[in-house]
Design a protein around this motif. Structure first.
Motif, PDB file in Angstrom:
ATOM      1  N   LEU A   1       0.810  -1.218   0.000  1.00  0.00           N
ATOM      2  CA  LEU A   1       0.000   0.000   0.000  1.00  0.00           C
ATOM      3  C   LEU A   1       0.844   1.269   0.000  1.00  0.00           C
ATOM      4  N   ASN A   2       2.158   1.127   0.227  1.00  0.00           N
ATOM      5  CA  ASN A   2       3.059   2.287   0.223  1.00  0.00           C
ATOM      6  C   ASN A   2       2.592   3.359   1.204  1.00  0.00           C
ATOM      7  N   LEU A   3       2.234   2.920   2.422  1.00  0.00           N
ATOM      8  CA  LEU A   3       1.693   3.861   3.402  1.00  0.00           C
ATOM      9  C   LEU A   3       2.653   4.993   3.753  1.00  0.00           C
ATOM     10  N   PRO A   4       3.961   4.730   3.921  1.00  0.00           N
ATOM     11  CA  PRO A   4       4.850   5.867   4.226  1.00  0.00           C
ATOM     12  C   PRO A   4       4.824   6.940   3.139  1.00  0.00           C
ATOM     13  N   GLU A   5       4.818   6.532   1.862  1.00  0.00           N
ATOM     14  CA  GLU A   5       4.785   7.511   0.771  1.00  0.00           C
ATOM     15  C   GLU A   5       3.462   8.269   0.753  1.00  0.00           C
ATOM     16  N   VAL A   6       2.341   7.543   0.958  1.00  0.00           N
ATOM     17  CA  VAL A   6       1.036   8.209   0.975  1.00  0.00           C
ATOM     18  C   VAL A   6       0.920   9.122   2.194  1.00  0.00           C
ATOM     19  N   TYR A   7       1.470   8.691   3.330  1.00  0.00           N
ATOM     20  CA  TYR A   7       1.407   9.496   4.557  1.00  0.00           C
ATOM     21  C   TYR A   7       2.143  10.823   4.386  1.00  0.00           C
ATOM     22  N   ALA A   8       3.222  10.808   3.608  1.00  0.00           N
ATOM     23  CA  ALA A   8       3.976  12.048   3.411  1.00  0.00           C
ATOM     24  C   ALA A   8       3.136  13.119   2.732  1.00  0.00           C
ATOM     25  N   GLY A   9       2.214  12.707   1.846  1.00  0.00           N
ATOM     26  CA  GLY A   9       1.384  13.684   1.158  1.00  0.00           C
ATOM     27  C   GLY A   9      -0.009  13.837   1.729  1.00  0.00           C
ATOM     28  N   HIS A  10      -0.530  12.777   2.344  1.00  0.00           N
ATOM     29  CA  HIS A  10      -1.897  12.797   2.870  1.00  0.00           C
ATOM     30  C   HIS A  10      -1.919  12.122   4.247  1.00  0.00           C
ATOM     31  N   PRO A  11      -1.380  12.758   5.272  1.00  0.00           N
ATOM     32  CA  PRO A  11      -1.269  12.105   6.588  1.00  0.00           C
ATOM     33  C   PRO A  11      -2.618  11.793   7.217  1.00  0.00           C
ATOM     34  N   TRP A  12      -3.628  12.659   7.014  1.00  0.00           N
ATOM     35  CA  TRP A  12      -4.909  12.429   7.668  1.00  0.00           C
ATOM     36  C   TRP A  12      -5.614  11.192   7.112  1.00  0.00           C
ATOM     37  N   VAL A  13      -5.475  10.938   5.842  1.00  0.00           N
ATOM     38  CA  VAL A  13      -6.110   9.755   5.254  1.00  0.00           C
ATOM     39  C   VAL A  13      -5.497   8.478   5.819  1.00  0.00           C
ATOM     40  N   VAL A  14      -4.162   8.441   5.892  1.00  0.00           N
ATOM     41  CA  VAL A  14      -3.486   7.253   6.421  1.00  0.00           C
ATOM     42  C   VAL A  14      -3.798   7.079   7.903  1.00  0.00           C
ATOM     43  N   ALA A  15      -3.820   8.177   8.664  1.00  0.00           N
ATOM     44  CA  ALA A  15      -4.135   8.081  10.091  1.00  0.00           C
ATOM     45  C   ALA A  15      -5.557   7.559  10.298  1.00  0.00           C
ATOM     46  N   ALA A  16      -6.519   8.050   9.498  1.00  0.00           N
ATOM     47  CA  ALA A  16      -7.901   7.574   9.604  1.00  0.00           C
ATOM     48  C   ALA A  16      -7.995   6.092   9.240  1.00  0.00           C
TER      49      ALA A  16
ATOM     50  N   PRO B   1     -13.797   3.479   2.517  1.00  0.00           N
ATOM     51  CA  PRO B   1     -13.379   4.493   1.528  1.00  0.00           C
ATOM     52  C   PRO B   1     -11.905   4.853   1.617  1.00  0.00           C
ATOM     53  N   SER B   2     -11.343   4.884   2.838  1.00  0.00           N
ATOM     54  CA  SER B   2      -9.919   5.220   2.951  1.00  0.00           C
ATOM     55  C   SER B   2      -9.048   4.129   2.338  1.00  0.00           C
ATOM     56  N   LEU B   3      -9.430   2.857   2.526  1.00  0.00           N
ATOM     57  CA  LEU B   3      -8.664   1.769   1.925  1.00  0.00           C
ATOM     58  C   LEU B   3      -8.754   1.821   0.402  1.00  0.00           C
ATOM     59  N   ILE B   4      -9.952   2.089  -0.130  1.00  0.00           N
ATOM     60  CA  ILE B   4     -10.101   2.187  -1.585  1.00  0.00           C
ATOM     61  C   ILE B   4      -9.235   3.319  -2.125  1.00  0.00           C
ATOM     62  N   TRP B   5      -9.238   4.452  -1.441  1.00  0.00           N
ATOM     63  CA  TRP B   5      -8.449   5.597  -1.901  1.00  0.00           C
ATOM     64  C   TRP B   5      -6.958   5.275  -1.861  1.00  0.00           C
ATOM     65  N   ILE B   6      -6.497   4.650  -0.781  1.00  0.00           N
ATOM     66  CA  ILE B   6      -5.077   4.305  -0.658  1.00  0.00           C
ATOM     67  C   ILE B   6      -4.683   3.278  -1.709  1.00  0.00           C
ATOM     68  N   GLN B   7      -5.550   2.295  -1.972  1.00  0.00           N
ATOM     69  CA  GLN B   7      -5.252   1.301  -2.996  1.00  0.00           C
ATOM     70  C   GLN B   7      -5.175   1.930  -4.380  1.00  0.00           C
ATOM     71  N   GLU B   8      -6.034   2.898  -4.652  1.00  0.00           N
ATOM     72  CA  GLU B   8      -5.966   3.586  -5.937  1.00  0.00           C
ATOM     73  C   GLU B   8      -4.639   4.322  -6.089  1.00  0.00           C
ATOM     74  N   LYS B   9      -4.198   4.970  -5.026  1.00  0.00           N
ATOM     75  CA  LYS B   9      -2.904   5.647  -5.076  1.00  0.00           C
ATOM     76  C   LYS B   9      -1.769   4.642  -5.267  1.00  0.00           C
ATOM     77  N   ALA B  10      -1.849   3.496  -4.564  1.00  0.00           N
ATOM     78  CA  ALA B  10      -0.825   2.475  -4.722  1.00  0.00           C
ATOM     79  C   ALA B  10      -0.838   1.903  -6.131  1.00  0.00           C
ATOM     80  N   SER B  11      -2.043   1.721  -6.702  1.00  0.00           N
ATOM     81  CA  SER B  11      -2.141   1.211  -8.072  1.00  0.00           C
ATOM     82  C   SER B  11      -1.564   2.215  -9.070  1.00  0.00           C
ATOM     83  N   GLU B  12      -1.848   3.491  -8.868  1.00  0.00           N
ATOM     84  CA  GLU B  12      -1.291   4.502  -9.767  1.00  0.00           C
ATOM     85  C   GLU B  12       0.235   4.495  -9.705  1.00  0.00           C
TER      86      GLU B  12
END
Length: 582
Positions: free
Chosen positions: A275-290, A341-352
């Protein structure tokens, strides 16, 4: 030891214990409630209070120092309940109701409604704490509808067999229906009047219920239900253990993902590194925290609920109250609504991110393709000019000599909509040239082309994956070779070789005293099947410059021919100089 209270009743002081005072207070309140709406009702209540004071005086004259609950019960019996003082309840005509005959669907429904009203009249729905196997839901329904709780339990068991619907329904009812905790609620659950007499029976623990000898069916159902409850508790314990393990592994995965570099990270169960959570957290911390909080809560809440239920069944703790149950359900639903919804959004970012990395690694001339396609086109010097609606750009498995590892140009589209054009350029001297290749097509449209001073186009013969002109040429060579060896003396072994004049394919024929063909070599070219391959030749290509371009195309705007083929294949392009310029 009970505490005595001094009360003032009609100007006289009396000693009375706490239970008796509570019963007396409820009795007087019920009197005021009954007669308060009538004219002169207050005077009636005052007269009754005066009568109670006289009776208390008589008790004191008899040597009674403090009035007890038994004394109050006796006085209430002598005076009468409020309903008795007002003439009693209206009697219902049960006989006529039971004897009602349903002559229509409407009348039957009316009869059922009347039966339900009769059974539930004056009752409130509570969970019964006095006769419960889990939460008392079904016992409460039995008390509310005046039916045997075993019937309700059997219905829930049957519903449980339908994809667990009974269990879900039971859980919902256990959350919604409150438990009867106070004496008033217990009386309301049973449809009994909230009178001092009845309250006194509940408070003093003298509410003796009629004990009936259970029938064999009831006993059998009770045993079956107890087995089901034990089975349910065992499943709950296993699920709780599984949730605990999942929760621990998820926590470990979160710690590893955020603390260990990806290059040195080991594969773990429930690995969420993709899911590349560290990379996503750097740009969208609230989504990863939620997402993290929602995932942990979605696992923790059912784990806590199962553990609390097991402890309460073991008598180690009190069952949850209705407020606590509703709170945990609301929190769990909120965590699921946040998690999904947060998992779907994170997966979309990981897929991109994955697609971007894949395109960067597996692209050729800006086109994303497999490594096999990429390597073949790169090593052959091919430029992919058109590449729309193509499932692939090269293929292997049906090479004309039977070698399944050899790749060739190939495109496929089920609806014949592939737009494909691959081109290769060669540096040449001025002169006249011939282009030859081996190709096949499933339908008309795909063409071989060459561009010198002019554009030349030749359509690929349509044989599909059977037969083909190449197979026919090999058959003719075979016949010529046999004819050429008819004069060989017996006893001598002669090797005769035939070479095709276009593609340089050699077929070796041997014979001895009986002329035989080398079947291994002939079968290598699959003479019998052919697989649709044909030799395509373009002659008289005049080149005055220093280069020539050739390739294959299905583009109607380039070839002038609409593509009506699902697929085509082309390989072994060979450019031969046949003469000088005039």
């Amino acid at each position: 030891m009970k505490k005595n209270i001094t009360i003032n009743l009609c100007g006289r002081l009396f000693q009375i214990d706490e239970d008796a005072y509570e019963m007396l207070q409820h009795y007087i309140e019920s009197l005021r409630s009954t007669f308060g709406r009538e004219e002169g009702g207050d005077e009636i209540v005052d007269d009754i209070e005066a009568r109670i004071a006289e009776l208390f005086d008589e008790l004191r004259q008899q040597g009674v120092e403090a009035v007890t609950i038994d004394h109050v019960k006796d006085i209430i019996t002598r005076i009468g309940e409020p309903e008795q003082l007002t003439g009693g309840d209206e009697e219902t005509n049960g006989e006529s109701r039971n004897g009602h005959r349903f002559d229509s669907l409407h009348s039957a429904a009316d009869g059922i409604r009347e039966e339900i009203k009769t059974r539930t009249a004056g009752k409130k729905l509570y969970r019964n704490p006095k006769d419960k196997m889990l939460a008392g839901v079904l016992s409460g329904l039995g008390a509310y509808t005046n039916t045997d709780p075993v019937i309700w339990r059997l219905i829930v068991v049957l519903l449980f067999l339908f994809y667990g619907f009974g269990l879900l329904l039971y859980i919902v009812l256990a959350i919604i229906i409150p438990e009867a905790r106070t004496p008033e609620q217990l009386l309301q659950m049973e449809g009994r009047d909230v009178t001092p007499q009845n309250l006194g029976d509940v408070v003093a623990g003298q509410d003796a219920q009629m004990v009936q000898r259970p029938s064999f069916l009831r006993t059998l159902l009770s045993v079956f239900l107890k087995i089901m409850v034990g089975f349910f508790l065992a499943i709950a314990a296993v699920c709780g253990l599984a949730l605990l393990v999942c929760l621990l592994l998820i926590v470990i995965s979160f710690v590893v993902v955020f603390t260990v570099p990806a290059a040195t990270r080991l594969n773990l169960p429930f690995d969420i590194g993709y899911l590349n959570l560290p990379e996503v957290y750097a740009g969208h911390p609230w989504v990863v925290a939620a997402f993290i909080v929602a995932l942990l809560m979605a696992l923790f809440i059912p784990l806590y609920s199962i553990g609390h239920m097991l402890l309460s069944k073991a008598g180690k703790t009190q069952p949850m109250g209705i407020g606590q149950r509703i709170m945990w359900v609301v929190l769990w639903v909120a965590s699921i609504c946040t998690l999904v919804p947060s998992l779907i959004w994170i997966q979309e970012k990981a897929s991109e991110r994955y697609q971007a990395e894949y395109a960067k690694k597996h692209s050729y001339q800006g086109v994303v393709m497999s490594d096999d396609d990429k390597n073949y086109l790169r090593q052959g010097g091919w430029t992919l000019l058109k590449h729309d609606n193509c499932a692939h750009y090269t293929y292997s498995g049906d090479y004309y000599n039977g070698d399944g590892s050899v790749r060739y140009l190939d495109a496929w589209n089920e609806d014949c909509k592939e737009v494909y054009q691959a081109e290769r350029k060669e540096a040449v001297e001025p002169g006249v040239y011939r282009l030859s290749c081996i190709a096949r097509a499933e339908g008309p449209g795909p063409c071989i082309y060459v561009i010198g001073d002019e554009k030349h186009i030749a359509q690929i013969p349509v044989y599909g994956d059977k037969g083909g002109e190449l197979a026919e040429q090999i058959r003719l060579l075979k016949s010529d070779s046999l004819a050429a060896t008819t004069d060989v003396p017996a006893g001598k072994r002669v090797t005769h070789r035939v070479q095709m004049n276009v593609m340089g394919i050699k077929i070796e024929l041997n014979h001895d005293d009986e002329l035989t063909i080398n079947d291994e070599v002939v079968d290598q070219y699959r003479v019998k099947e052919g697989m649709g391959w044909s030799v395509v030749t373009i002659d008289n290509i005049v080149v005055k410059g220093d280069s020539i371009a050739y390739g294959v195309s299905t583009d109607k705007t380039f070839t002038g021919k609409p593509c009506q083929a699902k697929w085509f294949s082309a390989t072994d392009f060979k450019l031969t100089r046949t003469g000088d310029l005039p």
